[in-house]
Design a protein around this motif. Sequence first.
Motif, PDB file in Angstrom:
ATOM      1  N   ASN A 192       0.693  -1.289   0.103  1.00  0.00           N
ATOM      2  CA  ASN A 192      -0.006   0.010   0.095  1.00  0.00           C
ATOM      3  C   ASN A 192       0.695   1.215   0.115  1.00  0.00           C
ATOM      4  OD1 ASN A 192      -1.511   2.193   0.734  1.00  0.00           O
ATOM      5  ND2 ASN A 192      -3.053   0.997   2.101  1.00  0.00           N
ATOM      6  N   LYS A 193       0.928   1.905  -1.087  1.00  0.00           N
ATOM      7  CA  LYS A 193       1.888   3.013  -1.327  1.00  0.00           C
ATOM      8  C   LYS A 193       1.564   4.008  -0.276  1.00  0.00           C
ATOM      9  CE  LYS A 193      -0.837   5.355  -4.767  1.00  0.00           C
ATOM     10  NZ  LYS A 193      -0.687   5.846  -6.287  1.00  0.00           N
ATOM     11  N   ASN A 194       0.456   4.399   0.512  1.00  0.00           N
ATOM     12  CA  ASN A 194       0.084   5.490   1.278  1.00  0.00           C
ATOM     13  C   ASN A 194       0.011   4.712   2.557  1.00  0.00           C
ATOM     14  OD1 ASN A 194      -0.261   7.140  -0.913  1.00  0.00           O
ATOM     15  ND2 ASN A 194      -2.213   6.561  -1.347  1.00  0.00           N
ATOM     16  N   ASN A 195       0.547   3.746   3.043  1.00  0.00           N
ATOM     17  CA  ASN A 195       0.241   3.014   3.985  1.00  0.00           C
ATOM     18  C   ASN A 195      -1.042   3.237   4.874  1.00  0.00           C
ATOM     19  OD1 ASN A 195       3.030   2.055   4.044  1.00  0.00           O
ATOM     20  ND2 ASN A 195       3.883   4.139   4.424  1.00  0.00           N
ATOM     21  N   VAL A 210     -10.983  -3.321  -2.906  1.00  0.00           N
ATOM     22  CA  VAL A 210      -9.821  -4.217  -3.807  1.00  0.00           C
ATOM     23  C   VAL A 210      -8.457  -3.612  -3.594  1.00  0.00           C
ATOM     24  CG1 VAL A 210     -11.748  -5.583  -4.850  1.00  0.00           C
ATOM     25  CG2 VAL A 210     -10.606  -3.576  -5.938  1.00  0.00           C
ATOM     26  N   TYR A 211      -8.559  -2.519  -3.165  1.00  0.00           N
ATOM     27  CA  TYR A 211      -7.220  -1.751  -3.225  1.00  0.00           C
ATOM     28  C   TYR A 211      -6.004  -2.458  -2.936  1.00  0.00           C
ATOM     29  CZ  TYR A 211      -4.316   2.649  -2.815  1.00  0.00           C
ATOM     30  OH  TYR A 211      -3.209   3.385  -3.131  1.00  0.00           O
ATOM     31  N   LEU A 249     -14.123   9.427  -3.546  1.00  0.00           N
ATOM     32  CA  LEU A 249     -12.766   8.859  -4.186  1.00  0.00           C
ATOM     33  C   LEU A 249     -11.449   9.371  -3.458  1.00  0.00           C
ATOM     34  CD1 LEU A 249     -11.280   7.400  -6.465  1.00  0.00           C
ATOM     35  CD2 LEU A 249     -11.557   9.500  -7.586  1.00  0.00           C
ATOM     36  N   ALA A 250     -11.806  10.820  -2.899  1.00  0.00           N
ATOM     37  CA  ALA A 250     -10.725  11.341  -2.192  1.00  0.00           C
ATOM     38  C   ALA A 250     -10.204  10.748  -0.872  1.00  0.00           C
ATOM     39  CB  ALA A 250     -11.232  12.858  -1.741  1.00  0.00           C
ATOM     40  N   LEU A 251     -11.166  10.027  -0.182  1.00  0.00           N
ATOM     41  CA  LEU A 251     -10.985   9.440   0.969  1.00  0.00           C
ATOM     42  C   LEU A 251     -10.327   8.148   0.523  1.00  0.00           C
ATOM     43  CD1 LEU A 251     -14.024   9.989   3.109  1.00  0.00           C
ATOM     44  CD2 LEU A 251     -11.969  11.101   3.259  1.00  0.00           C
ATOM     45  N   VAL A 252     -10.555   7.598  -0.325  1.00  0.00           N
ATOM     46  CA  VAL A 252      -9.827   6.383  -0.598  1.00  0.00           C
ATOM     47  C   VAL A 252      -8.567   6.500  -1.236  1.00  0.00           C
ATOM     48  CG1 VAL A 252      -9.822   4.473  -2.250  1.00  0.00           C
ATOM     49  CG2 VAL A 252     -11.967   5.143  -1.606  1.00  0.00           C
ATOM     50  N   LEU A 253      -8.363   7.419  -2.023  1.00  0.00           N
ATOM     51  CA  LEU A 253      -6.972   7.915  -2.388  1.00  0.00           C
ATOM     52  C   LEU A 253      -6.236   8.649  -1.524  1.00  0.00           C
ATOM     53  CD1 LEU A 253      -7.845   8.877  -5.918  1.00  0.00           C
ATOM     54  CD2 LEU A 253      -7.142   6.727  -5.226  1.00  0.00           C
ATOM     55  N   ASP A 254      -6.907   9.399  -0.412  1.00  0.00           N
ATOM     56  CA  ASP A 254      -6.042  10.323   0.547  1.00  0.00           C
ATOM     57  C   ASP A 254      -5.670  11.498  -0.168  1.00  0.00           C
ATOM     58  OD1 ASP A 254      -5.479  11.046   3.064  1.00  0.00           O
ATOM     59  OD2 ASP A 254      -3.408  10.432   2.968  1.00  0.00           O
TER      60      ASP A 254
END
Length: 753
Positions: free
Chosen positions: A28-31, A168-169, A217-222
Motif C-alpha cells: 500500500n503506497k500510502n500506508n 480491492v485496493y 474517491l478523495a478518502l480512498v486515495l487520501d
Amino acid sequence: MKPITYYIFLVLLVSLVSCKQTKVERTNKNNLEHPRLLLTASGVKEIKNNLGTIPLFDNTLSEIKKEVDTEIKKGIDVPIPKDLSGGYTHTTHKKNFITLQKAGVLYQILNDVNYAEYVKQMLLSYAKIYPTLPVHPKERSYARGKIFWQCLNDANWLVYVSQAYDCVYNYLSVEERKIIENDLLIPVANYISIENPQFFNRIHNHSTWGTVAVGMLALVLDNDELLQRALYGIPSDNLSEDMRDNDGGYIKKDRQDVGFLANLEEPFSPDGYYTEGPYYQRYAMYPFLVFAQALQNNKPDLKIFNHKNSVLLNGVTALINLSNKNGEFFTLNDAQKGMSIKSNAVVTAVDIAYKSGNKNPALLSIAQQQNKVTLDDAGLAVALDLTKNIQKPFVKKSVEYTDGNDGKQGAVGVLRLKDLELVFKYTSHGLSHGHYDKLSYSFFNNGDEVAQDYGMARYVNIEQKGGGNYLKENKTWSKQTIAHNTITQNQQSHFNGKYKIASEKHSDRYLFDVNNPNIKIASAKDNNAYNKTSLHRTLALIHEETLNSTFLLDIFKISSNKTHSYDLPLHYLGQLIQTNFDYQKHQNPKVFGTQNGYQHLYEEANYQTKNENISTTWLHKNKLYTYTTLANEKDSLFLTRIGANDPDYNLRSEPSFIHRKKGNNILFTGVLEPHGSYNTSTELATNAYSHIKEIKTIVNTQYYTAVEITFNNKVSKMFVIANNNNDSKIEHELDIQNKKITWTGTYTYIEIH
C-alpha cells in the motif's frame, strides 16, 4: 442456533475453506488501511467473527452472494454509452456499478479473490474505454455525462465504484492502481466537477451526488485537493453571481455557498425536512449518509454527524415520518408513488443513523420491516442488536416539519388520527422539483391514498416512456395548481407557473395543534400565490365520539380586492357511487380548458347549484367515502377526468370533483368522511351512507369563521376558528345565534344543540 441460520453458517464456512485462492494483500503506497469508507478493516474482522449468528446480516449476505455470482457468470459487459434511462447501455452501466460495490464487499467478507478479480477486470475495462469516450450522444441534460446521459448518473457510478475500489485496493498491483486511477477514477471526478461546474456548484440533489462522488474517491486515495473540492466546491469565475440554471439549481462564485457542506446546510431545515420533498430526500440521503459515515471514519474531527444540530440524523427520522402507514413516502413535489422505506437508500440511511446516532431502538423496528441490512459496519451494528431483541416500535405521530435552512419558510404538517393520515403542504417551492400547489393536501385511510397528490409524470427507467425521464406532461399537468387539491384563481396556476417567482416565496404556518386526542388541526396562510389575494386554509381531523366516526373538516377562506373565479378540486381515487345533485353528463366529454393543466382535463358532467349541501360518494378499495360541501347560488360543479390532450397516454385516467365559486371574499367548506365498506364475498355494504346531515356557515368575518355540522343522530357541533390571532392563551368571546360562546386558544369544537 436456529436450523436455517446454522445452514447459512455452514454454507459460508464451506465457501471460506474451499476458495482456491485466499485474499491477496499487496504493498500500500500510502500506508493506509483499506477498506476505510463504510466497510472498515476492523469492521471486516468483527463481521467474520459473527457470521452465522446474525440472521438478518447472514440472510442479506446470502442473497447478495447469489445476485453477484449470477452477474459474474454472465461475464463483463462495458458497452459504449448511447441510451437514455432504461435503455440497454444505461441499464448495463447502472447494474455494473451496483454489482461492483457488492462484489468488493463480498471479497472482503468471504476472502474469495474471484470477487476481487471481477472488480479489477471490470475497472480495467472501463479504464480502457473512458479516455476515448466523448460526451454522451443524448443531448437532453443540462450537464451531459460520458458513461451516462447526465452527469448525475456518472456521479452515482463513482460513489459506488469508489467503495468497490476501496475494497480491492490492496489486491491490486501498483501498476493496476495507476491505470485505474489515472485513466478512469480521477478523470471521472474531474469531469463531473471541474468540467461541469453547472452540475457541481449547485444547491440541489444533483450536486450532492457530485460532491460525494469526488469526496468518496478523495478518502480512498487520501487526496486532500479532491476532498477540499468535495467539501467546498470549485471557484466558478466564468459564471455570474447567484445565476440560476434552467434546471432550478444555483451556480455561485463563492465557494462558501457550494460543495457538500453547503448542500448539507441549505436544503435541510433544522427539523431534517429536505426542501425537495421526501421522494428526493430518500434519493439524496444515500450520498449524504455514506459520505458522512466515511468522513466520520476518516476525518472524525469534522464531527459531521453533529453538523447543524445533527441534521442528517434528524433527516432520517423525518423521512420515516413522511411515509404513510404502509411505509410509502408522501408524494410532495415530484415523486413517484410507491417509493417506500424499503428502498436500498433508506436501508443504508437507517443503518448508518442507528450506528452513528444514539442507537435509537425504534430504528431497529424499521430495519426489521426492511428485512435487510447493509454489508458493512453499520449493518452489522443493526443486525447484532436485533439479536438482543431491544427494538421498539417506531410510532408515527402527528408531526410538523419546518422548511427552509432556518426553519422559517413554511412547513409541512402531517395529521394522524385513528386510521386517517393527512398531509398538508405549506412549504417553500422545493427547488426545481417543486410544484405550484400552496396549501394543498392529500388524505389516506389505513395506508390507502383516497384524496391524492398526482405525483410526477414519469415512468422511471422505462425506456418506452420518454427514455425513462420526465415527460412533458410533468410541466403541463403534474406541476400545475389544478392537478392538486388546492385553490386555482381564474384558471391560473400559483405564481403564474413561474419558477423564479415561486422559488422566492413560501406559505406561513398559522396553527398546528395535536394535543387534543380527538382533534388534530393544522392551519396555514399564503399571500403570495396570487397578487392581492390572501389564502387561509384550516384542516382538522376530528373524531366524533357520538358516532365513533372520524372525518376531515376543510375550511378554505379567500380574500381579494377584486372579484375572481376560484376552482377547488378534489382529486379522489375510486368509483363514483352516488351524488345528491342531478348533474348533466355530456354525451361527448369536452376539454375543460386551454392551459395551466386545464387542457389535460375532460369535463364529463356539470351542475349549477342553489344554496345547498352537495355530496359525492365513491368506493375505493372496498371502502366508502363521501365529500360534502356547502354550495351557494350560482356556484358550478364539474365532474372531470385526467386524459385530455394526452396522445401518448402518459397520464393516468383518474377522476376529480371541481367546485367553482366567484367573488372577492369566498369560503369553501367541506367534510371528507370515510363511513362504510363493501364486502365482495358477502356482497353486503355496511354504513353505506354518510353520517353528515348538513353543514352550514354560521359566521365568516375577518376575525372569525364558524361552521355548524349536523349529524344524522341529530347531534350538532360547531367548529370556530379565530382568523387573525393564533395565540393559544388568548380568550375569545363571540355572539352566535343569540348565544355567547367563549373559549381559550385559536379554535374550539363544541356541541350546540
